[in-house]
Enzyme design. Sequence first.
Site, PDB file in Angstrom:
ATOM      1  N   LYS A 217       0.833  -1.203   0.000  1.00 25.44           N
ATOM      2  CA  LYS A 217       0.000   0.000   0.000  1.00 25.44           C
ATOM      3  C   LYS A 217       0.868   1.254   0.000  1.00 25.44           C
ATOM      4  O   LYS A 217       0.658   2.161  -0.805  1.00 25.44           O
ATOM      5  CB  LYS A 217      -0.917  -0.001   1.234  1.00 25.44           C
ATOM      6  CG  LYS A 217      -1.846  -1.206   1.270  1.00 25.44           C
ATOM      7  CD  LYS A 217      -2.799  -1.140   2.443  1.00 25.44           C
ATOM      8  CE  LYS A 217      -2.121  -1.359   3.781  1.00 25.44           C
ATOM      9  NZ  LYS A 217      -1.556  -2.700   3.945  1.00 25.44           N
ATOM     10  N   GLU A 435     -14.312 -23.924  -1.471  1.00 28.29           N
ATOM     11  CA  GLU A 435     -14.646 -22.847  -2.413  1.00 28.29           C
ATOM     12  C   GLU A 435     -15.213 -23.407  -3.712  1.00 28.29           C
ATOM     13  O   GLU A 435     -16.125 -22.826  -4.303  1.00 28.29           O
ATOM     14  CB  GLU A 435     -13.424 -21.974  -2.705  1.00 28.29           C
ATOM     15  CG  GLU A 435     -12.869 -21.215  -1.498  1.00 28.29           C
ATOM     16  CD  GLU A 435     -13.903 -20.349  -0.793  1.00 28.29           C
ATOM     17  OE1 GLU A 435     -14.834 -19.854  -1.467  1.00 28.29           O
ATOM     18  OE2 GLU A 435     -13.789 -20.190   0.440  1.00 28.29           O
TER      19      GLU A 435
HETATM   20  P1  ADP Z   1       2.056  -2.005   3.283  1.00 26.53           P
HETATM   21  O1  ADP Z   1       2.137  -0.512   3.281  1.00 26.53           O
HETATM   22  O2  ADP Z   1       0.895  -2.524   2.496  1.00 26.53           O
HETATM   23  O3  ADP Z   1       2.139  -2.639   4.618  1.00 26.53           O
HETATM   24  P2  ADP Z   1       4.564  -1.745   1.941  1.00 26.53           P
HETATM   25  O4  ADP Z   1       4.147  -0.881   0.826  1.00 26.53           O
HETATM   26  O5  ADP Z   1       5.233  -1.081   3.087  1.00 26.53           O
HETATM   27  O6  ADP Z   1       3.328  -2.561   2.493  1.00 26.53           O
HETATM   28  O7  ADP Z   1       5.455  -2.909   1.369  1.00 26.53           O
HETATM   29  C1  ADP Z   1       6.643  -3.303   1.993  1.00 26.53           C
HETATM   30  C2  ADP Z   1       7.671  -3.745   0.974  1.00 26.53           C
HETATM   31  O8  ADP Z   1       7.245  -4.935   0.328  1.00 26.53           O
HETATM   32  C3  ADP Z   1       7.870  -2.760  -0.132  1.00 26.53           C
HETATM   33  O9  ADP Z   1       8.809  -1.804   0.213  1.00 26.53           O
HETATM   34  C4  ADP Z   1       8.340  -3.638  -1.278  1.00 26.53           C
HETATM   35  O10 ADP Z   1       9.713  -3.885  -1.191  1.00 26.53           O
HETATM   36  C5  ADP Z   1       7.615  -4.934  -1.030  1.00 26.53           C
HETATM   37  N1  ADP Z   1       6.411  -5.035  -1.854  1.00 26.53           N
HETATM   38  C6  ADP Z   1       5.147  -5.108  -1.394  1.00 26.53           C
HETATM   39  N2  ADP Z   1       4.277  -5.227  -2.424  1.00 26.53           N
HETATM   40  C7  ADP Z   1       4.992  -5.189  -3.550  1.00 26.53           C
HETATM   41  C8  ADP Z   1       4.654  -5.243  -4.949  1.00 26.53           C
HETATM   42  N3  ADP Z   1       3.394  -5.351  -5.369  1.00 26.53           N
HETATM   43  N4  ADP Z   1       5.662  -5.177  -5.847  1.00 26.53           N
HETATM   44  C9  ADP Z   1       6.935  -5.069  -5.424  1.00 26.53           C
HETATM   45  N5  ADP Z   1       7.307  -5.012  -4.143  1.00 26.53           N
HETATM   46  C10 ADP Z   1       6.371  -5.073  -3.198  1.00 26.53           C
HETATM   47 ZN    ZN Z   2     -17.432 -20.745   2.626  1.00 29.85          ZN
END
Ligand code: ADP
Ligand code: ZN
Length: 630
Positions: A217, A435
């Site tokens: 996110k 499912e």
């Molecule tokens: P959230 O805010 O949803 O908890 P983050 O954005 O902080 O998650 O994600 C943490 C790390 O995980 C990111 O810095 C990245 O390295 C990795 N990551 C998460 N989702 C992705 C994605 N879709 N593509 C590439 N890296 C990702």
């Molecule tokens: Zn169910």
Amino acid sequence: MDKKQAFSLWYMLLALVLIMVLQEFIDSRQTQTLSYSEFKQALAAGKVDDITLQPGLVTGRLNADGLEQVLPAARVEAIRKTGGEHRFVTVRVDDPELVPQLDAAKVRYAGALESKWLALLLSWVVPTLIFVGIWFFLMKRMGGGMGGGILEIGKSKARVYMQQQTGVTFKDVAGIDEAKEELMEVVEFLQHPERYRRLGGKIPKGVLIVGAPGTGKTLLAKAVAGEAGVPFLSLSGSEFVEMFVGVGAARVRDLFDQAAQKAPCIVFIDELDALGKARGVSGLGGGNDEREQTLNQLLVQMDGFDTNRGVIIMAATNRPEILDPALLRAGRFDRHVTIDKPDLNGRRQILEVHVKNVTLAPEVDLASVAARTPGFAGADLANLVNEATLRAAKRGKDAVDMQDFEDALDRIVAGLEKKNRVMNAMERRIVAHHEAGHALLAELREHADKVSKVSIIPRGVAALGYTQQLPTEDRYLLRQSELLDRLDVLLAGRIAEQIMFGDVSTGAENDLQRATDMARHMVTHYGMSETLGLATYDSQPTPLYLNGVNLPERRNCSERTAEVIDAEVRRLLDEARQRVTETLNAHRDALEALAGVLLEKEVVDRTGLETLLKAHGLHSAHEAQAGKPT
Ligand code: ADP
Ligand code: ZN
């Protein structure tokens, strides 16, 4: 007061005190202390040049020539050492004859008031300064824990984390293409605000990103800022809520002021739920005033904010259901982007992003790594690559090979299993069949909503898999036949487990609860039970102020009728169970096939489902319906 100024002021004060102390010290080195009797002897011998009379002291100069005859030799020695002036000081005793004696000896004398300033300084000013100093120090320390220090309460500057350039673009975000597409519009607006303004287009003010922890996110929000080339202001919802009432609200105001200065920009509020929990749900006492004030301020600021200034508020949460509904209303966070945990393909793409700067051995097959990581979020995958790289480095290898990935996987899976986020093989099989049961029934029942997607990627803590059904149109009325079909679909998960494994799991709790509620509603509200007829039976709602207090349910029907209601609910559920069991037994091969595909691919979409049904000689009840007039 500016911090720098305060600092130099402190130094100046310190220097002043030092100079005065030093002067006093030097003075004392050049002055010899005499006893009063010695002074009187010197005076009688005419060895005193001139003196100054102070209330408690006599100071003056001696004529050192021939002083030896009057004073002890050691004393004279000391006096000579003080330098040219031969100054002395003595403590004055009550001596009314002193002045006549001075007159007689023709000594020049003058009175002087005792200089009090040094005493004053030492006894009063210095301790005060020390206290003030300690106070400042403590406040700073306290402030360190809270942000800007007590003098800066309400300034969110210290907490707002600003990046002029995030350095993250959509290229760095993999596997969540739908979310990216939705946010493309925001990027375009930030890049060309004037274009939108001219056309009078409606720009989203707030975008809420919903997803489990680690699904990217924050990364996505940063990527939007990076793509648009605008500053990224971020802070966490929990940081708004302070120990002092009113501080959070001031922070919100300040945050929006800063954003207005930096516009166009993106403001990102992480953990929105910490701040935006529904108001008045925290119990009887009216809840957390401070949080509510902060939340209200946020709502006020968002309403008063003109999107055309080019500021977009983004927020992230993994618990949208507890947010105050006011936050989700039009003109606030009305745009929602959901990020699911990545599927097989998504996981491979995310792995590819993270191995970009890693030297891989040629045999490393990211697709097979992806296949072994169901339930991993993006952050878990990033962690996996990192762990594998560390292992390779520790063993002095030139490239990361498959063995490193295996080892890293073992370790991370163990950790995640502890947190209940990764299913073991048996659990996956159960969820897949469960499912598949829902999906198959939904497809075979004419009045059920058609399935758009079946997935066994865990979503949050509660749902281990899900079958997404899309109603073809908005519904205001539901016929009895539709309700019965819905009942069938709800029960199908549990019954599929029963048929395939001869055993059942706890995974059907939510299904059963919904089915029971629905059956009870049919009986007590919709008059759909012949036995009970058309009467409705309302169980009265618990008064709001007693929410959460366990009261016996109050009924407006007799004990006997209540029993009949229970029996009728039971009958509806039993009949549904009968029907579903028959259907699933008849199409066991299709059920198994669908579960097999789910285990392999984790997600099956509408097309995949239709193909599979055809292969087993089945029709979706919804295809047949297509041309039919309603
Ligand atoms: P959230 O805010 O949803 O908890 P983050 O954005 O902080 O998650 O994600 C943490 C790390 O995980 C990111 O810095 C990245 O390295 C990795 N990551 C998460 N989702 C992705 C994605 N879709 N593509 C590439 N890296 C990702
Ligand atoms: Zn169910």
